[in-house]
Design a protein around this motif. Structure first.
Motif, PDB file in Angstrom:
ATOM      1  N   GLU A 105      36.381  33.497   3.889  1.00  0.00           N
ATOM      2  CA  GLU A 105      37.497  34.309   4.374  1.00  0.00           C
ATOM      3  C   GLU A 105      37.542  34.300   5.897  1.00  0.00           C
ATOM      4  N   GLN A 108      38.881  30.963   7.129  1.00  0.00           N
ATOM      5  CA  GLN A 108      40.329  30.875   6.936  1.00  0.00           C
ATOM      6  C   GLN A 108      41.071  31.725   7.961  1.00  0.00           C
ATOM      7  N   LYS A 109      40.527  32.899   8.246  1.00  0.00           N
ATOM      8  CA  LYS A 109      41.149  33.777   9.238  1.00  0.00           C
ATOM      9  C   LYS A 109      41.078  33.149  10.626  1.00  0.00           C
ATOM     10  N   ASP A 112      43.786  30.665  11.339  1.00  0.00           N
ATOM     11  CA  ASP A 112      45.144  31.182  11.473  1.00  0.00           C
ATOM     12  C   ASP A 112      45.620  30.944  12.907  1.00  0.00           C
ATOM     13  N   VAL A 115      45.474  34.016  15.343  1.00  0.00           N
ATOM     14  CA  VAL A 115      44.106  34.425  15.676  1.00  0.00           C
ATOM     15  C   VAL A 115      43.459  33.379  16.573  1.00  0.00           C
TER      16      VAL A 115
END
Length: 151
Positions: A105, A108-109, A112, A115
């Motif tokens: 997670e 993946q963040k 982004d 981000v």
């Protein structure tokens, strides 16, 4: 009539759709001991196996904890010790699954675009601040180390 309708409709048994691996999806394996069957058959031998796995895993985790403040791959070694424990203990398998999920997670963040752009801007600002502080220090004291500066 009921027998005819059952023949016409293909009723799928939910238990029949479960894979042979015990319902494990993706790359997750079945929970439980991975000791050889010959060891699992004898209770005392299996208990001795578990004690040995726990001791080896504990030694590896302890070495990883020591490496956290010292040079060395501390977290990597700690997760290696957890992987050793996970060969035998369900709680360690669950911790590793949770950790893997959280790392995925976070990755993946981090990918982004918003981000990533924010992180690049913050890193650039931080590097500029450090460069300015180093420039001020060198301007004021030269290339002397802080403990060699005489007031």
């Amino acid at each position: 009539m009921n027998a005819e309708s059952n023949e016409r409709e293909e009723v799928v048994d939910p238990a029949a759709t479960v894979p042979v691996t015990g319902g494990v999806t993706g790359d997750e394996r079945e929970l439980g001991s991975r000791a050889p069957q010959i060891i699992k058959r004898h209770r005392t031998l299996h208990l001795s196996w578990q004690v040995g796995v726990f001791a080896i895993g504990l030694a590896v985790v302890a070495a990883g904890i020591v490496m956290l403040p010292l040079p060395g791959p501390g977290w990597l070694v700690i997760f290696g010790g957890m992987a050793i424990w996970a060969t035998e203990f369900v709680w360690a398998q669950l911790v590793l699954r949770w950790t893997k999920r959280k790392v995925t997670e976070a990755a993946q963040k981090a990918l982004d675009p918003k981000v990533r752009r924010r992180n690049m801007i913050l890193t650039t600002i931080g590097l500029v601040i450090v460069a300015v502080l180093v420039g001020i220090y060198v301007w004021e004291f030269g290339l002397a180390m802080p403990w060699n500066i005489e007031q």
